[in-house]
Structures are given as C-alpha cells and as structure tokens.
Design a protein around this motif. Sequence first.
Motif, short mmCIF file in Angstrom:
data_model
loop_
_atom_site.label_atom_id
_atom_site.label_comp_id
_atom_site.label_asym_id
_atom_site.label_seq_id
_atom_site.Cartn_x
_atom_site.Cartn_y
_atom_site.Cartn_z
N PHE A 144 0.83 -1.20 0.00
CA PHE A 144 0.00 0.00 0.00
C PHE A 144 0.87 1.25 0.00
N GLU A 145 1.94 1.25 0.80
CA GLU A 145 2.81 2.43 0.87
C GLU A 145 3.46 2.71 -0.49
N LEU A 146 3.85 1.65 -1.21
CA LEU A 146 4.41 1.85 -2.54
C LEU A 146 3.36 2.43 -3.48
N ALA A 147 2.13 1.90 -3.41
CA ALA A 147 1.06 2.42 -4.27
C ALA A 147 0.79 3.88 -3.96
N TRP A 148 0.83 4.26 -2.67
CA TRP A 148 0.61 5.66 -2.30
C TRP A 148 1.72 6.55 -2.83
N ARG A 149 2.95 6.09 -2.67
CA ARG A 149 4.08 6.87 -3.17
C ARG A 149 4.00 7.03 -4.69
N GLN A 150 3.61 5.96 -5.38
CA GLN A 150 3.47 6.07 -6.82
C GLN A 150 2.36 7.05 -7.20
N SER A 151 1.28 7.06 -6.43
CA SER A 151 0.21 8.01 -6.73
C SER A 151 0.68 9.45 -6.51
N ASP A 152 1.53 9.68 -5.50
CA ASP A 152 2.12 11.00 -5.32
C ASP A 152 2.88 11.42 -6.57
N LEU A 153 3.70 10.53 -7.09
CA LEU A 153 4.50 10.84 -8.26
C LEU A 153 3.61 11.07 -9.48
N ARG A 154 2.52 10.32 -9.59
CA ARG A 154 1.62 10.52 -10.73
C ARG A 154 1.00 11.91 -10.72
N TYR A 155 0.82 12.47 -9.52
CA TYR A 155 0.32 13.84 -9.40
C TYR A 155 1.42 14.89 -9.54
N GLY A 156 2.67 14.46 -9.67
CA GLY A 156 3.77 15.42 -9.76
C GLY A 156 4.24 15.92 -8.41
N LEU A 157 3.91 15.18 -7.35
CA LEU A 157 4.36 15.56 -6.01
C LEU A 157 5.71 14.91 -5.76
N ALA A 210 13.31 29.75 -15.62
CA ALA A 210 13.18 28.32 -15.38
C ALA A 210 13.25 27.58 -16.71
N LYS A 211 14.24 26.73 -16.86
CA LYS A 211 14.44 26.00 -18.11
C LYS A 211 14.24 24.49 -17.93
N ARG A 212 14.00 24.08 -16.69
CA ARG A 212 13.82 22.66 -16.40
C ARG A 212 12.58 22.47 -15.52
N ALA A 213 11.99 21.30 -15.62
CA ALA A 213 10.80 20.99 -14.81
C ALA A 213 10.68 19.48 -14.68
N LEU A 214 9.80 19.06 -13.77
CA LEU A 214 9.59 17.63 -13.54
C LEU A 214 8.82 17.00 -14.69
N GLN A 215 9.23 15.80 -15.03
CA GLN A 215 8.47 14.96 -15.95
C GLN A 215 8.42 13.56 -15.37
N LEU A 216 7.29 12.89 -15.57
CA LEU A 216 7.10 11.55 -15.05
C LEU A 216 7.55 10.53 -16.09
N LEU A 217 8.35 9.57 -15.65
CA LEU A 217 8.85 8.52 -16.53
C LEU A 217 8.50 7.15 -15.98
N ARG A 218 8.26 6.22 -16.89
CA ARG A 218 8.16 4.82 -16.49
C ARG A 218 9.49 4.16 -16.82
#
Length: 285
Positions: free
Chosen positions: A158-171, A217-225
């Motif tokens: 569950f903790e991994l799923a929660w952490r992944q959901s944070d990343l999916r939101y860009g947190l 600002a020339k850089r920003a977060l992007q989500l990768l698999r």
Amino acid sequence: MPDNLPLDFIGFPRLSGHALLSLRGADAAVFAHAQFSSDVTALPERHWQWSAWLSAKGRTLAVFQLLKVDAEHVLLVLADADAIASQLQRFVFRRKVKVEVRSDLIVAGSFTAPEAASGAAIAVDGETLELDVGSDALPRTLKIGPAPAGAPAPDAGFELAWRQSDLRYGLPRLGEDQREQWTPQQLGLDRLNGYSVKKGCYPGQEIVARTHFLGKAKRALQLLRVADGVESGAKVQQNGADIGTVASVAGDLALAVLPLELAEGALSVGGVEAHGVPLLDGLAR
C-alpha cells in the motif's frame, strides 16, 4: 481487523513514512509564514495548502502539507523530512511558538473519495482530521488522528502504491540525497500552488521571485516509467548525452528534472529505455 480499531481508521492503512510536526502558539502562523514558501497568513482556518522549506539559495529542503488547524495551531504533514523539527527550532528566537513532533498521532490513507473534506477544506470529526488529497481521476483521502490501539502494521504494498500516486500527481518525494538540489520551479511546485511570489520575505524568496518574473526556469519535472531498481540521482540520457536527473522514485515510476524543450530521441536511465507518462492534475490546493 482488530475489534478495538476505531471506525474512523477502518480501511485506512497507516503511512509509516509520514511524520507530523506541530507549530503551536500565538505566533505559529506568523512563524510559518516567515519560514515557508506558501502564504500562511492568507490561509483560512481548517484549510490546508502545499508548502516548502527552502535554503537561503532557494533550494528545496522539504515539501509538505501545511494545515492551519486554528489561529494558533499549524500542523505539517511531512512525507520524507521529519528531521526538520530540530532545524526549525533554531529560528524560533523569541516568537511565541512551540515546535513539536507529534508521535502520538498517525497519518493514514485510502484510495477513496473523502466523506466530508473537499479541496483545501479540512473536515474535523472529534480528534480526527480528514483531508482531500486526490481528484476525480484518482480519489484519495488522508486521515490524521490519535494512534489507535491494535492498529495493523503498515502494508509495504500500500505504501508503494501511495508513493506512486504522489508521483503521478507530480508531487516530489525527496530522499536525503535530493534535498537542497532543486528550486521549487524545477520541482514543479507551481502545479501544486506550493509557493508564493507575492508575500513577504522567506528563505530563498528572492531566488524564487527572480526566476519567476524573469522567466529563467528552463527545467521541470516529468514523469517517466522506468525499470525497477532505478535510484534517485540517476542520470537521464538522450542521444548519448546526460540531459537530466531522477529526483524521486517509486517502483517503476520516476520523476525526473528535464529540460522544458526536449530534442527528438528516446530517453534512457542507466542504459534502460524510459517512457514519458502524463502527470495527473487536480492536486493543487
């Protein structure tokens, strides 16, 4: 499920990596306003917002939820940086505020819509606080309250799923090696309304404002698999060159700080191909 587990927390596994830091006293809100990146004095009571603590050079030390419980009580929900309590204490001086780690309270989550909380508004039921930390695309609820007797052990899956959901939101979930590495803009905290460029001074404010108003600002977060096993700090490569760095990892998902404008060509991390994943909206508060 133990019979003595309060109804409020049934179906809400504890998030053991989260810590709570209480700022209490007549100067609690003023102190938080002077130290953190968000506009605390403008936040209504029983509401919350995203915020950050920055170094004097405008680099991010911690990202957290800031709750204004009442006029004299600010509560921080820290997913990764519970050690800031002792550091914050150094800046109290003569202000009427007590900084205290609340080990008597727990943070628990559920992938369900909240019963009463909505957006930034906190629902209060006795000693339990309910927060809306999701959206229609991915509902999530956080509950904070006294540690119940007989609560089950935290669930790693569950903790991994929660952490992944944070990343999916860009947190961003910053490990110790990634603290003081990135500006709020590079971490995309504008997507969360996590900093203010209009309020008074706070550590790093000049750097944040300059970057904002000059458009540097020339850089920003992007989500990768990516492949499992990638670590934060790993380099992202394209066409044989390093172009960015992994800032947060959760299983096969990673948030990486990359150029806003990418050239054509596949991305890789550690020699393994990485694929971009769209970020979810709806977590700004």
